[in-house]
Write a protein that holds these residues in place. Sequence first.
Motif, PDB file in Angstrom:
ATOM      1  N   ARG A 134       5.773  23.396  -7.297  1.00  0.00           N
ATOM      2  CA  ARG A 134       5.634  24.381  -8.376  1.00  0.00           C
ATOM      3  C   ARG A 134       4.754  25.550  -7.932  1.00  0.00           C
ATOM      4  O   ARG A 134       4.982  26.692  -8.321  1.00  0.00           O
ATOM      5  CB  ARG A 134       5.046  23.726  -9.629  1.00  0.00           C
ATOM      6  N   ARG A 135       3.749  25.241  -7.124  1.00  0.00           N
ATOM      7  CA  ARG A 135       2.855  26.297  -6.653  1.00  0.00           C
ATOM      8  C   ARG A 135       3.480  27.107  -5.526  1.00  0.00           C
ATOM      9  O   ARG A 135       3.220  28.303  -5.398  1.00  0.00           O
ATOM     10  CB  ARG A 135       1.539  25.690  -6.166  1.00  0.00           C
ATOM     11  N   GLN A 136       4.295  26.440  -4.676  1.00  0.00           N
ATOM     12  CA  GLN A 136       4.919  27.106  -3.533  1.00  0.00           C
ATOM     13  C   GLN A 136       6.411  26.808  -3.535  1.00  0.00           C
ATOM     14  O   GLN A 136       6.905  26.071  -2.688  1.00  0.00           O
ATOM     15  CB  GLN A 136       4.280  26.623  -2.233  1.00  0.00           C
ATOM     16  N   PRO A 137       7.169  27.345  -4.481  1.00  0.00           N
ATOM     17  CA  PRO A 137       8.590  27.007  -4.586  1.00  0.00           C
ATOM     18  C   PRO A 137       9.386  27.509  -3.385  1.00  0.00           C
ATOM     19  O   PRO A 137       9.226  28.638  -2.939  1.00  0.00           O
ATOM     20  CB  PRO A 137       9.027  27.728  -5.875  1.00  0.00           C
ATOM     21  N   GLY A 138      10.227  26.608  -2.864  1.00  0.00           N
ATOM     22  CA  GLY A 138      11.146  26.978  -1.793  1.00  0.00           C
ATOM     23  C   GLY A 138      10.482  27.471  -0.544  1.00  0.00           C
ATOM     24  O   GLY A 138      11.038  28.284   0.186  1.00  0.00           O
ATOM     25  N   LYS A 139       9.256  26.961  -0.237  1.00  0.00           N
ATOM     26  CA  LYS A 139       8.540  27.459   0.925  1.00  0.00           C
ATOM     27  C   LYS A 139       9.210  27.059   2.229  1.00  0.00           C
ATOM     28  O   LYS A 139       9.303  27.843   3.165  1.00  0.00           O
ATOM     29  CB  LYS A 139       7.096  26.942   0.908  1.00  0.00           C
ATOM     30  N   THR A 140       9.675  25.807   2.323  1.00  0.00           N
ATOM     31  CA  THR A 140      10.301  25.330   3.561  1.00  0.00           C
ATOM     32  C   THR A 140      11.465  24.419   3.228  1.00  0.00           C
ATOM     33  O   THR A 140      11.565  23.862   2.145  1.00  0.00           O
ATOM     34  CB  THR A 140       9.303  24.525   4.424  1.00  0.00           C
ATOM     35  N   SER A 141      12.361  24.287   4.193  1.00  0.00           N
ATOM     36  CA  SER A 141      13.406  23.277   4.099  1.00  0.00           C
ATOM     37  C   SER A 141      12.909  22.025   4.789  1.00  0.00           C
ATOM     38  O   SER A 141      11.897  22.032   5.480  1.00  0.00           O
ATOM     39  CB  SER A 141      14.690  23.771   4.775  1.00  0.00           C
ATOM     40  N   THR A 142      13.632  20.933   4.616  1.00  0.00           N
ATOM     41  CA  THR A 142      13.168  19.672   5.189  1.00  0.00           C
ATOM     42  C   THR A 142      13.594  19.483   6.635  1.00  0.00           C
ATOM     43  O   THR A 142      13.008  18.699   7.345  1.00  0.00           O
ATOM     44  CB  THR A 142      13.709  18.491   4.360  1.00  0.00           C
ATOM     45  N   ARG A 143      14.580  20.198   7.092  1.00  0.00           N
ATOM     46  CA  ARG A 143      15.176  19.887   8.390  1.00  0.00           C
ATOM     47  C   ARG A 143      14.218  19.979   9.576  1.00  0.00           C
ATOM     48  O   ARG A 143      14.267  19.142  10.466  1.00  0.00           O
ATOM     49  CB  ARG A 143      16.394  20.790   8.618  1.00  0.00           C
ATOM     50  N   PRO A 144      13.346  20.990   9.654  1.00  0.00           N
ATOM     51  CA  PRO A 144      12.518  21.095  10.850  1.00  0.00           C
ATOM     52  C   PRO A 144      11.532  19.949  11.044  1.00  0.00           C
ATOM     53  O   PRO A 144      11.098  19.695  12.158  1.00  0.00           O
ATOM     54  CB  PRO A 144      11.768  22.425  10.647  1.00  0.00           C
ATOM     55  N   TRP A 145      11.120  19.268   9.976  1.00  0.00           N
ATOM     56  CA  TRP A 145      10.036  18.305  10.117  1.00  0.00           C
ATOM     57  C   TRP A 145      10.373  16.892   9.654  1.00  0.00           C
ATOM     58  O   TRP A 145       9.628  15.959   9.952  1.00  0.00           O
ATOM     59  CB  TRP A 145       8.817  18.796   9.313  1.00  0.00           C
ATOM     60  N   ILE A 146      11.466  16.699   8.949  1.00  0.00           N
ATOM     61  CA  ILE A 146      11.690  15.399   8.314  1.00  0.00           C
ATOM     62  C   ILE A 146      11.844  14.268   9.331  1.00  0.00           C
ATOM     63  O   ILE A 146      11.355  13.157   9.121  1.00  0.00           O
ATOM     64  CB  ILE A 146      12.914  15.447   7.363  1.00  0.00           C
ATOM     65  N   ARG A 164       0.841  -1.200   0.000  1.00  0.00           N
ATOM     66  CA  ARG A 164       0.000   0.000   0.000  1.00  0.00           C
ATOM     67  C   ARG A 164       0.876   1.250   0.000  1.00  0.00           C
ATOM     68  O   ARG A 164       0.467   2.290  -0.512  1.00  0.00           O
ATOM     69  CB  ARG A 164      -0.958   0.005   1.195  1.00  0.00           C
ATOM     70  N   CYS A 165       2.073   1.125   0.567  1.00  0.00           N
ATOM     71  CA  CYS A 165       3.005   2.253   0.574  1.00  0.00           C
ATOM     72  C   CYS A 165       3.740   2.373  -0.761  1.00  0.00           C
ATOM     73  O   CYS A 165       3.899   3.475  -1.297  1.00  0.00           O
ATOM     74  CB  CYS A 165       4.017   2.090   1.713  1.00  0.00           C
ATOM     75  N   VAL A 166       4.181   1.245  -1.299  1.00  0.00           N
ATOM     76  CA  VAL A 166       4.907   1.263  -2.572  1.00  0.00           C
ATOM     77  C   VAL A 166       4.041   1.852  -3.688  1.00  0.00           C
ATOM     78  O   VAL A 166       4.476   2.727  -4.449  1.00  0.00           O
ATOM     79  CB  VAL A 166       5.364  -0.162  -2.951  1.00  0.00           C
ATOM     80  N   TYR A 167       2.795   1.406  -3.772  1.00  0.00           N
ATOM     81  CA  TYR A 167       1.913   1.888  -4.835  1.00  0.00           C
ATOM     82  C   TYR A 167       1.461   3.327  -4.615  1.00  0.00           C
ATOM     83  O   TYR A 167       0.958   3.967  -5.555  1.00  0.00           O
ATOM     84  CB  TYR A 167       0.696   0.972  -4.957  1.00  0.00           C
ATOM     85  N   ALA A 168       1.619   3.841  -3.410  1.00  0.00           N
ATOM     86  CA  ALA A 168       1.227   5.227  -3.132  1.00  0.00           C
ATOM     87  C   ALA A 168       2.319   6.223  -3.498  1.00  0.00           C
ATOM     88  O   ALA A 168       2.053   7.431  -3.587  1.00  0.00           O
ATOM     89  CB  ALA A 168       0.872   5.383  -1.651  1.00  0.00           C
ATOM     90  N   LEU A 169       3.550   5.751  -3.735  1.00  0.00           N
ATOM     91  CA  LEU A 169       4.671   6.668  -3.935  1.00  0.00           C
ATOM     92  C   LEU A 169       4.524   7.524  -5.194  1.00  0.00           C
ATOM     93  O   LEU A 169       4.845   8.716  -5.182  1.00  0.00           O
ATOM     94  CB  LEU A 169       5.988   5.879  -3.980  1.00  0.00           C
ATOM     95  N   ILE A 170       4.071   6.935  -6.296  1.00  0.00           N
ATOM     96  CA  ILE A 170       3.970   7.695  -7.547  1.00  0.00           C
ATOM     97  C   ILE A 170       2.937   8.822  -7.434  1.00  0.00           C
ATOM     98  O   ILE A 170       3.252   9.993  -7.722  1.00  0.00           O
ATOM     99  CB  ILE A 170       3.655   6.766  -8.734  1.00  0.00           C
ATOM    100  N   PRO A 171       1.683   8.544  -7.024  1.00  0.00           N
ATOM    101  CA  PRO A 171       0.736   9.661  -6.910  1.00  0.00           C
ATOM    102  C   PRO A 171       1.157  10.702  -5.878  1.00  0.00           C
ATOM    103  O   PRO A 171       0.973  11.904  -6.096  1.00  0.00           O
ATOM    104  CB  PRO A 171      -0.586   8.990  -6.513  1.00  0.00           C
ATOM    105  N   LEU A 172       1.750  10.260  -4.764  1.00  0.00           N
ATOM    106  CA  LEU A 172       2.225  11.220  -3.766  1.00  0.00           C
ATOM    107  C   LEU A 172       3.374  12.056  -4.332  1.00  0.00           C
ATOM    108  O   LEU A 172       3.459  13.267  -4.078  1.00  0.00           O
ATOM    109  CB  LEU A 172       2.673  10.496  -2.498  1.00  0.00           C
ATOM    110  N   GLY A 173       4.260  11.419  -5.101  1.00  0.00           N
ATOM    111  CA  GLY A 173       5.360  12.148  -5.728  1.00  0.00           C
ATOM    112  C   GLY A 173       4.858  13.211  -6.687  1.00  0.00           C
ATOM    113  O   GLY A 173       5.397  14.324  -6.746  1.00  0.00           O
ATOM    114  N   ILE A 174       3.819  12.884  -7.448  1.00  0.00           N
ATOM    115  CA  ILE A 174       3.231  13.862  -8.376  1.00  0.00           C
ATOM    116  C   ILE A 174       2.648  15.048  -7.596  1.00  0.00           C
ATOM    117  O   ILE A 174       2.832  16.213  -7.973  1.00  0.00           O
ATOM    118  CB  ILE A 174       2.149  13.198  -9.238  1.00  0.00           C
TER     119      ILE A 174
END
Length: 322
Positions: free
Chosen positions: A71-83, A54-64
């Motif tokens: 594209r709508r919110q470029p560079g809004k946040t970095s990954t460090r605070p939440w990853i 269920r996780c493997v098949y979800a990666l493509i739509p989530l990636g899109i």
Amino acid sequence: MSDDVSSGLASARTGDEQRRRDLRVVVSGACILGLTSILYDLSGVSPATGAFFRCVYALIPLGILVWVQRRRQPGKTSTRPWIVKAVLAGVFLGVDLVLWHEAIHSIGAGLSTVLLNLQVLFVAVLGYIVLRQRITKELVTSLPLLLVGVALVAGMSTTLTGANPAVGVTFAVIAAGAYAVYIFLMGLATRAAGRTALPVLVSTIATGLTSGLIGIVTGTLDLAPALPAQGWLILLALVSQVVGWLLVASASQRLPAGSVAASLVLQSASALLFGAFLLSQIPSVVQIVGAALILAGVVVATRQPAAKTPTAVVGERMETRA
């Protein structure tokens, strides 16, 4: 003075409207997640296999979706605070998915489902300890309604079934704790990230890796399910891991953790409804009563706590300024 009162009232109304919108989104997500157990049962695979694919098949739509949001919110946040929060959330969800289904095999679906929904209490405690979110009397009042309702919907037996019921109960309680941590951490992650799809994608990767590792260790991971099973797993990924959890995560940025957890109990009632429509599993009168109790419990739990009126709040602000 009238301007201060008017702006305070407008702000309060805006906040109430946003809260109602968020609750509707979470409730919609919870109802969609009610399809999870049905689609998993139809796939006929092991818990680890179901969680992994269920996780493997979800990666493509989530990636899109992540690409679209960037594209709508470029560079809004970095990954460090939440990853880190998102990764840990995914690990705990992987543990929850595997242990809960193992608990079903040991003690039956009824008791395991009731024990899993102890997550409402666990999430409230986490919110109080970490974020100092007070445990409202509304949430406490709702717990008997929610747990009794789930017990009736699930058809809980008074006797434990399975070869090792003590292990099954332990698995179910641990799964409830892991589920609570997932809900809580995802709220923190999406709030810190300022967006939804990317934290869900990261947590989904962590969930897939965790469940796959558990499946390898226990020897229950099937990397080549039959084609019909894969069809159900693809549908499970799209419905649950993508649509359902995106809806829940998008609103959990602003709602108290306890309200989100209580709303998710609706999965049990919606599963009953989906079973009736899709599988012709006509619910009994007792199950219908249980679903009504769950709905009542969610209404009570998510009700706005008694608070000061906006006019009083504005008055306090004016006194503070003076």
